[in-house]
Design a protein around this motif. Structure first.
Motif, short mmCIF file in Angstrom:
data_model
loop_
_atom_site.label_atom_id
_atom_site.label_comp_id
_atom_site.label_asym_id
_atom_site.label_seq_id
_atom_site.Cartn_x
_atom_site.Cartn_y
_atom_site.Cartn_z
N ASN A 195 56.53 5.23 58.43
CA ASN A 195 56.38 6.33 57.49
C ASN A 195 55.43 5.96 56.36
O ASN A 195 54.54 6.73 56.01
CB ASN A 195 57.77 6.72 56.94
CG ASN A 195 57.76 8.00 56.16
OD1 ASN A 195 57.17 9.00 56.57
ND2 ASN A 195 58.45 8.00 55.04
N GLU A 196 55.60 4.75 55.82
CA GLU A 196 54.74 4.29 54.73
C GLU A 196 53.29 4.12 55.20
O GLU A 196 52.36 4.49 54.49
CB GLU A 196 55.28 2.97 54.18
CG GLU A 196 54.50 2.48 52.97
CD GLU A 196 55.08 1.21 52.38
OE1 GLU A 196 54.30 0.46 51.77
OE2 GLU A 196 56.29 0.98 52.53
N PHE A 247 55.21 10.94 56.72
CA PHE A 247 55.38 12.14 57.55
C PHE A 247 56.85 12.53 57.73
O PHE A 247 57.15 13.55 58.34
CB PHE A 247 54.71 11.97 58.92
CG PHE A 247 55.30 10.89 59.78
CD1 PHE A 247 56.22 11.20 60.77
CD2 PHE A 247 54.92 9.57 59.62
CE1 PHE A 247 56.75 10.21 61.58
CE2 PHE A 247 55.45 8.57 60.42
CZ PHE A 247 56.37 8.90 61.40
N ILE A 248 57.76 11.74 57.20
CA ILE A 248 59.18 12.07 57.32
C ILE A 248 59.63 12.70 56.01
O ILE A 248 59.73 12.03 54.99
CB ILE A 248 60.04 10.82 57.64
CG1 ILE A 248 59.58 10.20 58.96
CG2 ILE A 248 61.51 11.19 57.70
CD1 ILE A 248 60.23 8.87 59.27
N GLU A 249 59.85 14.01 56.05
CA GLU A 249 60.32 14.74 54.89
C GLU A 249 61.77 15.15 55.10
O GLU A 249 62.42 14.65 56.01
CB GLU A 249 59.39 15.93 54.62
CG GLU A 249 58.00 15.45 54.22
CD GLU A 249 57.08 16.55 53.74
OE1 GLU A 249 57.39 17.75 53.95
OE2 GLU A 249 56.03 16.22 53.17
N THR A 250 62.28 16.05 54.31
CA THR A 250 63.71 16.38 54.32
C THR A 250 64.23 16.76 55.70
O THR A 250 65.21 16.19 56.18
CB THR A 250 64.00 17.51 53.32
OG1 THR A 250 63.54 17.09 52.03
CG2 THR A 250 65.49 17.80 53.25
N MET A 251 63.60 17.72 56.35
CA MET A 251 64.08 18.18 57.65
C MET A 251 64.02 17.06 58.68
O MET A 251 64.96 16.85 59.45
CB MET A 251 63.27 19.39 58.12
CG MET A 251 63.89 20.06 59.33
SD MET A 251 63.16 21.64 59.86
CE MET A 251 61.97 22.08 58.66
N SER A 260 56.62 7.33 67.22
CA SER A 260 58.03 7.66 66.98
C SER A 260 58.81 7.66 68.29
O SER A 260 59.93 7.13 68.36
CB SER A 260 58.15 9.02 66.29
OG SER A 260 57.52 8.99 65.02
N ASP A 261 58.23 8.26 69.32
CA ASP A 261 58.89 8.28 70.63
C ASP A 261 59.13 6.86 71.15
O ASP A 261 60.20 6.55 71.67
CB ASP A 261 58.03 9.03 71.66
CG ASP A 261 58.43 10.47 71.81
OD1 ASP A 261 59.59 10.82 71.47
OD2 ASP A 261 57.60 11.27 72.26
N LYS A 262 58.15 6.01 71.00
CA LYS A 262 58.26 4.63 71.48
C LYS A 262 59.40 3.90 70.76
O LYS A 262 60.20 3.20 71.40
CB LYS A 262 56.92 3.91 71.25
CG LYS A 262 56.84 2.53 71.84
CD LYS A 262 55.44 1.96 71.64
CE LYS A 262 55.36 0.56 72.18
NZ LYS A 262 54.04 -0.03 72.00
N VAL A 263 59.50 4.08 69.46
CA VAL A 263 60.55 3.44 68.67
C VAL A 263 61.92 3.98 69.07
O VAL A 263 62.88 3.22 69.24
CB VAL A 263 60.30 3.65 67.15
CG1 VAL A 263 61.48 3.18 66.33
CG2 VAL A 263 59.04 2.92 66.73
N VAL A 299 65.77 1.98 61.79
CA VAL A 299 65.55 2.55 60.46
C VAL A 299 64.42 1.82 59.74
O VAL A 299 63.52 2.45 59.17
CB VAL A 299 66.85 2.53 59.63
CG1 VAL A 299 66.58 2.90 58.17
CG2 VAL A 299 67.89 3.47 60.23
N VAL A 300 64.45 0.49 59.76
CA VAL A 300 63.42 -0.30 59.09
C VAL A 300 62.05 -0.04 59.73
O VAL A 300 61.04 0.07 59.04
CB VAL A 300 63.79 -1.80 59.11
CG1 VAL A 300 62.62 -2.67 58.68
CG2 VAL A 300 65.00 -2.04 58.21
N THR A 301 62.02 0.09 61.05
CA THR A 301 60.76 0.39 61.74
C THR A 301 60.21 1.74 61.29
O THR A 301 59.01 1.88 61.02
CB THR A 301 60.95 0.36 63.27
OG1 THR A 301 61.40 -0.94 63.64
CG2 THR A 301 59.65 0.66 63.99
#
Length: 116
Positions: free
Chosen positions: A73-74, A79-83, A35-38, A66-68
């Motif tokens: 995530n998939e 790992f990306i939930e509401t918060m 995530s940091d790298k992106v 966003v697409v990355t």
């Protein structure tokens, strides 16, 4: 506030705190590093674009990040939930505005491509 300042304000800082201090299991070192790298790539793209403030180029960078994250995530157990979604979308938006994107105050610039 500048784009350079955002390198120290990435949502992954909050995610790391939740992982280490709260034992949040959504996050792993690998997910945080990816995530940091992106996010670093996104910020660096925007730094290059901020002089021209070309809206189409800024939105292309938004779409790419966003697409990355959709793919990551998939592939990594969602790992990306509401918060996290709110923190990530806010960060992407804030960076785009700092790069010169002029949009409505309440417009979600990630919604068109976001699956998380």
């Amino acid at each position: 506030m500048t784009l350079q300042n955002l390198f120290n304000e990435k949502p992954t800082e909050l995610w790391n705190e939740r992982m280490t201090e709260d034992g949040e299991e959504l996050f792993t070192e690998e997910r945080l590093l990816m995530s940091d790298k992106v996010l670093d790539k996104y910020l660096n793209q925007l730094i290059l674009l901020q002089e021209t403030k070309h809206p189409e180029s800024i939105m292309k960078a938004v779409e790419e990040v966003v697409v990355t994250f959709n793919e990551m995530n998939e592939e990594n157990g969602y790992f990306i939930e509401t918060m996290e979604r709110e923190e990530l979308a806010d960060f992407i938006d804030k960076a785009a505005r700092l790069a010169g994107l002029e949009i409505e105050e309440d417009q979600d610039i990630t919604e068109e491509w976001r699956e998380w």
